[in-house]
Design a protein around this motif. Sequence first.
Motif, short mmCIF file in Angstrom:
data_model
loop_
_atom_site.label_atom_id
_atom_site.label_comp_id
_atom_site.label_asym_id
_atom_site.label_seq_id
_atom_site.Cartn_x
_atom_site.Cartn_y
_atom_site.Cartn_z
N GLU A 380 3.82 5.88 8.82
CA GLU A 380 3.17 4.76 8.15
C GLU A 380 1.68 4.72 8.52
O GLU A 380 0.82 4.54 7.65
CB GLU A 380 3.85 3.45 8.56
CG GLU A 380 3.19 2.19 7.99
CD GLU A 380 3.36 2.07 6.48
OE1 GLU A 380 2.58 1.29 5.87
OE2 GLU A 380 4.23 2.76 5.90
N GLN A 384 -1.57 5.76 5.77
CA GLN A 384 -2.48 4.68 5.39
C GLN A 384 -3.86 4.80 6.02
O GLN A 384 -4.75 3.99 5.75
CB GLN A 384 -1.86 3.33 5.80
CG GLN A 384 -0.55 3.03 5.10
CD GLN A 384 -0.67 3.07 3.59
OE1 GLN A 384 -1.61 2.53 3.02
NE2 GLN A 384 0.27 3.74 2.93
N THR A 412 -7.63 6.93 1.27
CA THR A 412 -7.04 7.36 2.54
C THR A 412 -7.37 8.83 2.76
O THR A 412 -7.65 9.57 1.81
CB THR A 412 -5.51 7.19 2.56
OG1 THR A 412 -4.92 8.12 1.62
CG2 THR A 412 -5.10 5.77 2.22
#
Length: 427
Positions: A380, A384, A412
């Motif tokens: 995660e 991100q 990103t």
Amino acid sequence: MDLTRQPPRRPTNLGIAGIVGAARLTDKARAHNAETLGEYIYGENSGLDRQVLEFLGITAGAYAEAADEHDDAALGQWVLDTSGKTEAEIAEFNDHVISQNPDTEGHKQRLKERLARFAPGRTDITTVLQSMELDDWGSFWQVDLTVGPPRSARAKDVGGICGVARMADKARAHRAEKIGEYVYGDDSGQDIRILAFLDISAADFQEAAVNNPNNLEIGAWVLENSGKSQDEIDEFNDTLVNYGPNEATRERFEARCQEVDPTRTDITTWVQLQDVDDQLSFGIVDLNRRAPRSPYSTDVYGMVQLARLIDKGRASNSNTLGAYFYGEDSGIDRATLGFLGVSDAEFAEALNTLSTDADVEAWLKANHPKNEVDIEAYNERMTQMGPTDERYKAFMAKMIDKIAPERTDINTWFALMALDDEKTFAL
């Protein structure tokens, strides 16, 4: 400019401002900046560099900075503007440097050794610059395709034309009798197409390739002798790289795919097949030929970025990283290695004995285990991750503007890497 793979331009090359030694100085400056000087020396520790820089009144540091900022044409103008040298002064300097004979015991001994090694019996090589050119040529012209493949047909290192760098490698290896399983010239369908486009014979091309181991110099020869326009080159490049089997050759193409790698069902062109065959034949991952796997891939240990790290580590081990960075030189790699608790050196060393993804995963589980919760949190965070300050925001914006200015959805690092991969290997 990677001077571990080719020499700098000849000292007599007048491509930068018409000044002897300036083109060579430029290649070494760019290699110095890229940390790819190999055994060459840049700046004040090089006799010729020192002569050129003193004549111009420019420091080695300032020249290196300018060499990175400008292409050859703009750099030549910068040299003339900064130095203020006239045509007469340049001509006098050139005559002086070109006519210099070895005047120290060290220079005389080097010339003697180079003649004995590369040109026994030659009596016409007498000056310092001729001695340097002989050493460059003798050190780099031979290519050994029994220990590694030629460059990909995708490479546009020579004249900006696909296939020519590969053909040059094969031409040199053929002359050196080190061509291995490859074929050159009229024995190669791809070479026949390239030579026909250039309207150059296999014999003439081979002679030029052997005599000019520097990419820029052989490229200049090819462009001068072929007379092709940029539009013609662009059309040829697109055709060569995307050339696939036709009705008459499809059966042979499919049979060859089965021989090379029956697991690959995505190969649709001859160049793709060639690249896969080259890599598998020598057990390498070559990121000059293809991108590493997507940063989003979770094929190994359920972790993003790990499959990509493996590809880059294997490419680093075989000196085929291309334009990519591995380990400490890559912020994303550092984050992944830090999460695993492995140094880049330890990981690269492990890859030398771990031949498959499954082997790597098993090694990590045994020596650097991570639980599913930690991996999920890592995934995660990594997917991100984007720029957090103005400097990195500006860097990302500059990259996007360069490769795909129409893309406004990239925010990103993973998305930027995937986009860069796509644009780099699309023709």
